[in-house]
Scaffold this motif. Sequence first.
Motif, PDB file in Angstrom:
ATOM      1  N   CYS A   3       0.825  -1.211   0.000  1.00  0.00           N
ATOM      2  CA  CYS A   3       0.000   0.000   0.000  1.00  0.00           C
ATOM      3  C   CYS A   3       0.858   1.259   0.000  1.00  0.00           C
ATOM      4  CB  CYS A   3      -0.915  -0.009   1.222  1.00  0.00           C
ATOM      5  SG  CYS A   3      -2.012   1.418   1.302  1.00  0.00           S
ATOM      6  N   PRO A   4       0.492   2.286  -0.785  1.00  0.00           N
ATOM      7  CA  PRO A   4       1.291   3.511  -0.864  1.00  0.00           C
ATOM      8  C   PRO A   4       0.936   4.550   0.187  1.00  0.00           C
ATOM      9  CG  PRO A   4      -0.496   3.644  -2.439  1.00  0.00           C
ATOM     10  CD  PRO A   4      -0.600   2.285  -1.791  1.00  0.00           C
ATOM     11  N   PHE A   5       0.044   4.247   1.123  1.00  0.00           N
ATOM     12  CA  PHE A   5      -0.422   5.269   2.066  1.00  0.00           C
ATOM     13  C   PHE A   5       0.401   5.294   3.355  1.00  0.00           C
ATOM     14  CE2 PHE A   5      -3.961   5.316  -0.884  1.00  0.00           C
ATOM     15  CZ  PHE A   5      -4.263   6.662  -0.941  1.00  0.00           C
ATOM     16  N   CYS A   6      -0.023   4.630   4.422  1.00  0.00           N
ATOM     17  CA  CYS A   6       0.652   4.817   5.717  1.00  0.00           C
ATOM     18  C   CYS A   6       1.772   3.795   5.910  1.00  0.00           C
ATOM     19  CB  CYS A   6      -0.355   4.765   6.856  1.00  0.00           C
ATOM     20  SG  CYS A   6      -0.811   3.095   7.392  1.00  0.00           S
ATOM     21  N   ALA A   7       2.439   3.900   7.074  1.00  0.00           N
ATOM     22  CA  ALA A   7       3.628   3.091   7.333  1.00  0.00           C
ATOM     23  C   ALA A   7       3.321   1.707   7.897  1.00  0.00           C
ATOM     24  CB  ALA A   7       4.545   3.833   8.302  1.00  0.00           C
ATOM     25  N   THR A   8       2.057   1.305   7.939  1.00  0.00           N
ATOM     26  CA  THR A   8       1.753  -0.058   8.368  1.00  0.00           C
ATOM     27  C   THR A   8       2.373  -1.056   7.395  1.00  0.00           C
ATOM     28  OG1 THR A   8      -0.341   0.715   9.300  1.00  0.00           O
ATOM     29  CG2 THR A   8      -0.076  -1.663   9.017  1.00  0.00           C
ATOM     30  N   GLY A   9       2.287  -0.745   6.100  1.00  0.00           N
ATOM     31  CA  GLY A   9       2.896  -1.614   5.102  1.00  0.00           C
ATOM     32  C   GLY A   9       2.042  -2.805   4.732  1.00  0.00           C
ATOM     33  N   CYS A  10       0.729  -2.613   4.649  1.00  0.00           N
ATOM     34  CA  CYS A  10      -0.173  -3.696   4.250  1.00  0.00           C
ATOM     35  C   CYS A  10       0.090  -4.120   2.815  1.00  0.00           C
ATOM     36  CB  CYS A  10      -1.624  -3.242   4.383  1.00  0.00           C
ATOM     37  SG  CYS A  10      -2.103  -2.771   6.050  1.00  0.00           S
ATOM     38  N   SER A  11      -0.044  -5.397   2.552  1.00  0.00           N
ATOM     39  CA  SER A  11       0.067  -5.918   1.191  1.00  0.00           C
ATOM     40  C   SER A  11      -1.326  -6.235   0.646  1.00  0.00           C
ATOM     41  CB  SER A  11       0.905  -7.198   1.169  1.00  0.00           C
ATOM     42  OG  SER A  11       2.232  -6.932   1.555  1.00  0.00           O
ATOM     43  N   PHE A  12      -1.470  -6.123  -0.669  1.00  0.00           N
ATOM     44  CA  PHE A  12      -2.688  -6.564  -1.340  1.00  0.00           C
ATOM     45  C   PHE A  12      -2.340  -6.904  -2.776  1.00  0.00           C
ATOM     46  CE2 PHE A  12      -2.754  -1.855  -1.208  1.00  0.00           C
ATOM     47  CZ  PHE A  12      -2.631  -1.566  -2.555  1.00  0.00           C
ATOM     48  N   ASN A  13      -3.279  -7.509  -3.460  1.00  0.00           N
ATOM     49  CA  ASN A  13      -3.090  -7.837  -4.869  1.00  0.00           C
ATOM     50  C   ASN A  13      -3.745  -6.784  -5.750  1.00  0.00           C
ATOM     51  OD1 ASN A  13      -1.670 -10.353  -4.779  1.00  0.00           O
ATOM     52  ND2 ASN A  13      -3.547 -11.330  -4.056  1.00  0.00           N
ATOM     53  N   LEU A  14      -3.032  -6.341  -6.751  1.00  0.00           N
ATOM     54  CA  LEU A  14      -3.630  -5.513  -7.777  1.00  0.00           C
ATOM     55  C   LEU A  14      -4.204  -6.421  -8.849  1.00  0.00           C
ATOM     56  CD1 LEU A  14      -0.896  -2.741  -8.067  1.00  0.00           C
ATOM     57  CD2 LEU A  14      -3.229  -2.439  -7.200  1.00  0.00           C
ATOM     58  N   VAL A  15      -5.427  -6.156  -9.268  1.00  0.00           N
ATOM     59  CA  VAL A  15      -6.076  -6.924 -10.324  1.00  0.00           C
ATOM     60  C   VAL A  15      -5.741  -6.242 -11.647  1.00  0.00           C
ATOM     61  CG1 VAL A  15      -8.253  -7.808 -11.221  1.00  0.00           C
ATOM     62  CG2 VAL A  15      -7.939  -7.535  -8.741  1.00  0.00           C
ATOM     63  N   VAL A  16      -5.116  -6.996 -12.539  1.00  0.00           N
ATOM     64  CA  VAL A  16      -4.649  -6.437 -13.813  1.00  0.00           C
ATOM     65  C   VAL A  16      -5.359  -7.145 -14.957  1.00  0.00           C
ATOM     66  CG1 VAL A  16      -2.623  -5.928 -15.227  1.00  0.00           C
ATOM     67  CG2 VAL A  16      -2.403  -6.031 -12.732  1.00  0.00           C
ATOM     68  N   ARG A  17      -6.065  -6.369 -15.786  1.00  0.00           N
ATOM     69  CA  ARG A  17      -6.757  -6.925 -16.944  1.00  0.00           C
ATOM     70  C   ARG A  17      -6.167  -6.336 -18.205  1.00  0.00           C
ATOM     71  NH1 ARG A  17     -12.682  -5.820 -16.359  1.00  0.00           N
ATOM     72  NH2 ARG A  17     -12.131  -3.778 -17.200  1.00  0.00           N
ATOM     73  N   ASP A  18      -5.659  -7.203 -19.055  1.00  0.00           N
ATOM     74  CA  ASP A  18      -5.055  -6.778 -20.324  1.00  0.00           C
ATOM     75  C   ASP A  18      -4.023  -5.665 -20.109  1.00  0.00           C
ATOM     76  OD1 ASP A  18      -6.633  -8.604 -21.690  1.00  0.00           O
ATOM     77  OD2 ASP A  18      -8.239  -7.157 -22.053  1.00  0.00           O
ATOM     78  N   GLY A  19      -3.190  -5.854 -19.072  1.00  0.00           N
ATOM     79  CA  GLY A  19      -2.088  -4.939 -18.832  1.00  0.00           C
ATOM     80  C   GLY A  19      -2.439  -3.667 -18.091  1.00  0.00           C
ATOM     81  N   ARG A  20      -3.677  -3.541 -17.623  1.00  0.00           N
ATOM     82  CA  ARG A  20      -4.121  -2.310 -16.964  1.00  0.00           C
ATOM     83  C   ARG A  20      -4.702  -2.633 -15.591  1.00  0.00           C
ATOM     84  NH1 ARG A  20      -5.832   2.896 -18.603  1.00  0.00           N
ATOM     85  NH2 ARG A  20      -7.594   3.743 -17.426  1.00  0.00           N
ATOM     86  N   VAL A  21      -4.289  -1.886 -14.552  1.00  0.00           N
ATOM     87  CA  VAL A  21      -4.803  -2.088 -13.203  1.00  0.00           C
ATOM     88  C   VAL A  21      -6.268  -1.672 -13.142  1.00  0.00           C
ATOM     89  CG1 VAL A  21      -4.644  -1.328 -10.804  1.00  0.00           C
ATOM     90  CG2 VAL A  21      -2.557  -1.808 -12.102  1.00  0.00           C
ATOM     91  N   VAL A  22      -7.126  -2.609 -12.697  1.00  0.00           N
ATOM     92  CA  VAL A  22      -8.569  -2.311 -12.670  1.00  0.00           C
ATOM     93  C   VAL A  22      -9.193  -2.536 -11.299  1.00  0.00           C
ATOM     94  CG1 VAL A  22      -8.884  -2.796 -15.130  1.00  0.00           C
ATOM     95  CG2 VAL A  22      -9.133  -4.666 -13.454  1.00  0.00           C
ATOM     96  N   GLY A  23      -8.437  -3.073 -10.344  1.00  0.00           N
ATOM     97  CA  GLY A  23      -9.035  -3.331  -9.039  1.00  0.00           C
ATOM     98  C   GLY A  23      -8.010  -3.846  -8.048  1.00  0.00           C
ATOM     99  N   ALA A  24      -8.507  -4.227  -6.866  1.00  0.00           N
ATOM    100  CA  ALA A  24      -7.648  -4.770  -5.822  1.00  0.00           C
ATOM    101  C   ALA A  24      -8.325  -5.983  -5.192  1.00  0.00           C
ATOM    102  CB  ALA A  24      -7.368  -3.723  -4.755  1.00  0.00           C
ATOM    103  N   ALA A  25      -7.513  -6.896  -4.669  1.00  0.00           N
ATOM    104  CA  ALA A  25      -8.022  -8.110  -4.019  1.00  0.00           C
ATOM    105  C   ALA A  25      -7.108  -8.442  -2.847  1.00  0.00           C
ATOM    106  CB  ALA A  25      -8.061  -9.266  -5.022  1.00  0.00           C
ATOM    107  N   PRO A  26      -7.604  -9.163  -1.854  1.00  0.00           N
ATOM    108  CA  PRO A  26      -6.793  -9.467  -0.666  1.00  0.00           C
ATOM    109  C   PRO A  26      -5.586 -10.343  -0.996  1.00  0.00           C
ATOM    110  CG  PRO A  26      -9.127  -9.872  -0.255  1.00  0.00           C
ATOM    111  CD  PRO A  26      -8.982  -9.666  -1.726  1.00  0.00           C
ATOM    112  N   PHE A  27      -4.518 -10.116  -0.252  1.00  0.00           N
ATOM    113  CA  PHE A  27      -3.350 -10.998  -0.275  1.00  0.00           C
ATOM    114  C   PHE A  27      -3.308 -11.672   1.090  1.00  0.00           C
ATOM    115  CE2 PHE A  27       1.348 -11.538   0.450  1.00  0.00           C
ATOM    116  CZ  PHE A  27       1.501 -12.601  -0.420  1.00  0.00           C
ATOM    117  N   GLN A  28      -3.866 -12.868   1.161  1.00  0.00           N
ATOM    118  CA  GLN A  28      -4.121 -13.521   2.440  1.00  0.00           C
ATOM    119  C   GLN A  28      -2.853 -13.889   3.197  1.00  0.00           C
ATOM    120  OE1 GLN A  28      -7.023 -13.455   3.556  1.00  0.00           O
ATOM    121  NE2 GLN A  28      -8.451 -13.403   1.844  1.00  0.00           N
ATOM    122  N   ARG A  29      -1.737 -14.041   2.506  1.00  0.00           N
ATOM    123  CA  ARG A  29      -0.512 -14.499   3.177  1.00  0.00           C
ATOM    124  C   ARG A  29       0.296 -13.361   3.787  1.00  0.00           C
ATOM    125  NH1 ARG A  29       3.364 -16.217   0.868  1.00  0.00           N
ATOM    126  NH2 ARG A  29       3.008 -15.854  -1.343  1.00  0.00           N
TER     127      ARG A  29
END
Length: 522
Positions: free
Chosen positions: A10-36
């Motif tokens: 995450c680009p916001f605070c210093a917690t440093g949370c991870s997540f998945n960016l959803v990419v469709r045809d080379g373009r970021v269109v959403g986000a999804a959890p990164f459970q690990r």
Amino acid sequence: MELKYVTTVCPFCATGCSFNLVVRDGRVVGAAPFQRSVVCDGKTCQKGHFAYELVNSEGRLKTPLVKRDGELVEATWEEALGIIADRCRDFSGNDIAVISSANATNEDIFVLGRLAKEVFKTENFTSMAAFGVNASAGSIAGIAKADCIVAVGNIAESHPLIARRIGNAIDKGAKVIAIDSYESPMAVMATEFVKSAPGAEIEAISDAAKFVEGENIVVLYPVGMSSSEAAVAKAASKLAEEKGGVFCALPAQSNGRGAIDLGAAEKSFSEVIDSDSIKAYYVMGEDLGPIDAGFVVVQDSFMTGTAKTADVVLPAAVFAEVDGTFTNAERRIQLLRKAQEPSENVKANWQIVCEVALKLGQDFGYETSQAIFGEICPGITYEEISKDGYQTPAGESVIADESAPALVSATEEYPYVLVTGPTAWHGFGGVGTLSENCQSLLREVPGMFVKINTEDAKELDLLKGASVRVITEIGEIKAPVKITDEVEKGIIFVPTMCIGNECICMLTGKKRARAAKIEREV
């Protein structure tokens, strides 16, 4: 159609949370959890959930701009770099201030530091992380195992996923003492609430000591943007030491810890910005508002207030368009992965800095961000940190000596006391240019607001959403009111934000609180 998930930070605070960016045809269109994720267990706050929206925001800068006849016009990279090279020769050494965003990657900050020290030969290299607080002990996961936690400030909104760990600890029976100047969400969440008079945070920390007991004590402090951050942090650190606990300061920015580690906090941010001797500014990814100087270069992803007054603007990639690393509040270096290619004329911050240095006669020789990381952390590769990151050992806390904040009282002219703090939708607001380009965040909180007590609202004949002017001795803003009993009578709350044309600095300067008055907009 090609669909893939790319794990990033995450680009916001210093917690440093991870997540998945959803990419469709080379373009970021959403986000999804990164459970690990070892930091956030697949959870994110509002900002992290909608961070993907800024990637392809209409506000993105897509070509270099140079000032001609008082207006910024499109230019080629060669033209823009040529102007920088020609004009920078008019300045030398400490005439130049180099400002780094603490939301930039470690690689970006490291290379910018080289530009400052080796090419410009200036000592004026700093960032918004430079408030004299260098303290990071313990771990985020360890917070959930504490039996006593002291939260100095509204962590529930500044660092929501750290607050979630605090909630885990409460579920296991931990005592949580919140210290704040109003009944903030963190105060509501806590088992004990020590209310601080505005400007009397240090006294409140001392008062809270009687509640602190246990074998595993953690003291947490989210670092804001006032002139007294170090003084409050020192009091919190002293409390932790006296009680045998650990103290961790939580930077507001995603790579605030990295900025400190890489030297972008050795020179006080306020000292550099307030200096009358600066004749030229090189600003990477930070909005300082309008700058009046002999020459100003800005590299950014968006047209900030600073960019609007610059002589040269260079378009930079965002977090989803680069490979690189952030270091979070618990000293964990984590990997950002490129999810989409930037536009044709947009480049990574470190690449831009390398091209500027080359134009000025110095070849840094970097071809990849991995090569830069190899100098920052010799012997460690991106592959080795790709799973859970790399947590560096905790160093000794170093907190600057600073005058304590002064108690703030209402006056006849200014009958209210204004207090400040973060908001869950925009954090501490120093990254307003990021959240301003996430439309979902803007829909929830489109701008500044004023929380006022129910009784005060009745006396002023104010209804929910009414527009008012909040005025202090240094300035004013216009904003709608939110009527609540979170703040007591005589207290008003305005978030620590810079958004649109309004900024908390217009009201408070560098103070944590100010006497204020309210005038209803007719």
